[in-house]
Design an enzyme around this catalytic site. Sequence first.
Site, short mmCIF file in Angstrom:
data_model
loop_
_atom_site.label_atom_id
_atom_site.label_comp_id
_atom_site.label_asym_id
_atom_site.label_seq_id
_atom_site.Cartn_x
_atom_site.Cartn_y
_atom_site.Cartn_z
N GLN A 7 6.17 -9.52 3.64
CA GLN A 7 4.80 -9.43 4.15
C GLN A 7 4.37 -10.84 4.54
OE1 GLN A 7 3.44 -6.41 4.24
NE2 GLN A 7 1.35 -6.82 4.87
N GLU A 24 5.51 -12.57 1.04
CA GLU A 24 5.83 -11.69 -0.09
C GLU A 24 7.09 -10.88 0.24
OE1 GLU A 24 2.05 -9.38 -0.69
OE2 GLU A 24 1.39 -10.91 0.71
N ARG A 51 0.79 -1.23 0.00
CA ARG A 51 0.00 0.00 0.00
C ARG A 51 0.83 1.28 0.00
NH1 ARG A 51 -2.69 -3.91 2.76
NH2 ARG A 51 -4.86 -4.17 2.10
N HIS A 102 -1.03 -2.75 -4.42
CA HIS A 102 -0.52 -3.70 -5.41
C HIS A 102 -0.55 -3.20 -6.85
CE1 HIS A 102 0.12 -6.50 -2.30
NE2 HIS A 102 -1.04 -7.12 -2.28
N HIS A 119 2.92 -12.96 -5.45
CA HIS A 119 1.85 -13.09 -4.47
C HIS A 119 1.31 -14.52 -4.39
CE1 HIS A 119 -1.40 -11.79 -1.91
NE2 HIS A 119 -1.06 -10.52 -2.02
N SER A 120 2.21 -15.49 -4.28
CA SER A 120 1.74 -16.88 -4.14
C SER A 120 1.18 -17.11 -2.74
CB SER A 120 2.89 -17.86 -4.40
OG SER A 120 3.11 -17.94 -5.78
C1 GAL Z 1 -1.61 -8.74 0.70
C2 GAL Z 1 -1.89 -7.59 1.61
C3 GAL Z 1 -3.27 -7.77 2.18
C4 GAL Z 1 -4.29 -7.91 1.07
C5 GAL Z 1 -3.86 -8.99 0.11
C6 GAL Z 1 -4.74 -9.08 -1.11
O1 GAL Z 1 -0.35 -8.60 0.12
O2 GAL Z 1 -0.91 -7.55 2.61
O3 GAL Z 1 -3.60 -6.70 3.03
O4 GAL Z 1 -4.45 -6.69 0.41
O5 GAL Z 1 -2.57 -8.77 -0.34
O6 GAL Z 1 -6.05 -9.42 -0.81
#
Ligand code: GAL
Length: 340
Positions: A278, A305, A81, A106, A176-177
């Site tokens: 993350q 991530e 974000r 994203h 984003h796996s």
């Molecule tokens: C993650 C993020 C979450 C949410 C998700 C997608 O990377 O940390 O808060 O946005 O992606 O649904």
Amino acid sequence: MNMEGFSFGALSDGTEVHALRLTNAAGASITVLDYGATLQSLRVPDRDGRLVDVVLGYDCAADYERYDMYLGATIGRVGNRIANAAFSLNGVEHRLAANDGANHLHGGLRGFDKRLWEMRAEGDSIVCSRLSPDGEEGYPGDLRVCVRFFLTRDNALRIVYDAEGDRDTPVNLTNHSYFNLNGGGTVLEHRLQVFAERFCEGDAGCLPTGRLLPVEGTPFDFRAEKRIGEDIGAEHVQLLRAGGYDHNYCLSGKHAAVLRSEETGIRMRVETDLPGMQVYSGNFLKRHPGKGGREIERRGALCLETQLYPNAFNCWGFPSPVLRAGQRLHSETVYAFSTF
Ligand code: GAL
């Protein structure tokens, strides 16, 4: 190594999506789509030699287009974000697409995950590349991006990112796996270890505030291996705000994490040259059908991530996400699989 290509169906405008699957001698395989440079499947042997698909995904292109969960996708230009969907750089204010309330998430409304990439097979790798044009989702300058997915003989997936722009621009690429080492169910029984002493405090919108909190003495302490579900329900303001784990960990070094499942005996090690990761326990996942008719459910997987710390423009002292014009970004993350 064996490479095969096949059609993965069409998007709503009729564009055909392609898949490439790379299989090693052990039978492990990765399948990558040119839509979103998406890791659609990752099959590795369990302790009995049976192959388990350890990532969430869908069976057809239309579902990747329909749902906004970023399953397996390459995320960019800036992952996670940015508060108020704006940043200033070199004295100029840039407005980005706001797609998470007032904030940017994203890469925007149509980030890299919703774009068609050029994809080709190259030796033991699948290579996806694209030109993100000047102004895309509000970002300045043309940016050339290349993501290479390597599968090694010993069942490691290595993702290599390269990027170069013609103007100064922020870049923060990740994959984003959503991992589930059992191929189904929740991840609450998975054991997780994260090599980090501190994590980023989040506000009510999951945005880093700029404060780094020590994990010690909190439910966020994964320095010693712990079940993901162990403390996820604890009355800790950071967990309550995010609905579970959804925080950037400040990594101590290149060994980022180890995830393991007693059920299948699969262990995954994560290594990266990036400073953050993350840890997201799939709190926003809604129940809907995934691959092979398998239901995707809340907390049905864990995202790890690797990234630069999010919201860096608004947090003093965070590593800068700015890639200078003509400079080359190069970064690598490895997900290495073994059994125990
Ligand atoms: C993650 C993020 C979450 C949410 C998700 C997608 O990377 O940390 O808060 O946005 O992606 O649904």
